[in-house]
Write a protein that holds these residues in place. Sequence first.
Motif: not given
Length: 151
Positions: A32-43
């Motif tokens: 399981v990984h939690i990223e703060p945001n997508l940095h303008g990328r597709e998920v």
Amino acid sequence: MNQKDLLTHLDQRAVVAAIESAEAACSGEIRVHIEPNLHGREVRWLAERTFERLGMTRTALRNGILIFLAAKEQQFAVIGDRGIHEKVGDSFWEEVAAHLVEHFRKSEFTEGVVQAIEEVGSQLAAHFPHAGKSDRNELSDEISVGEPPRS
């Protein structure tokens, strides 16, 4: 929701326990990984890169599964390596995603992630049963966390 809030609402011990339980019955690896945001990328794109960065393409049987959560955008992806994907197909991943959406809409983050882990663990056990003493835990069971944005 920001990454810190998601981590606060997610019972991390329950998630890790679910991973440990699922992996005890199979030779697969679940992360399981939690990223703060997508940095303008597709998920999906960022989830695939994270899958590679976490070493999930290097499991012996190519049977790793990643549950990737992007906190800010409240998006996720569930990705399985080719070994498990060949066994379960697209419809399985769509079903797991649908269950996650149901839970997340009700802010049941822990319940959703744990159910997803149980579902993928069940398929891993069916197709890649635990190999006994020769089986080893190839990847960490801890939740991995992306770098939060700098202020």
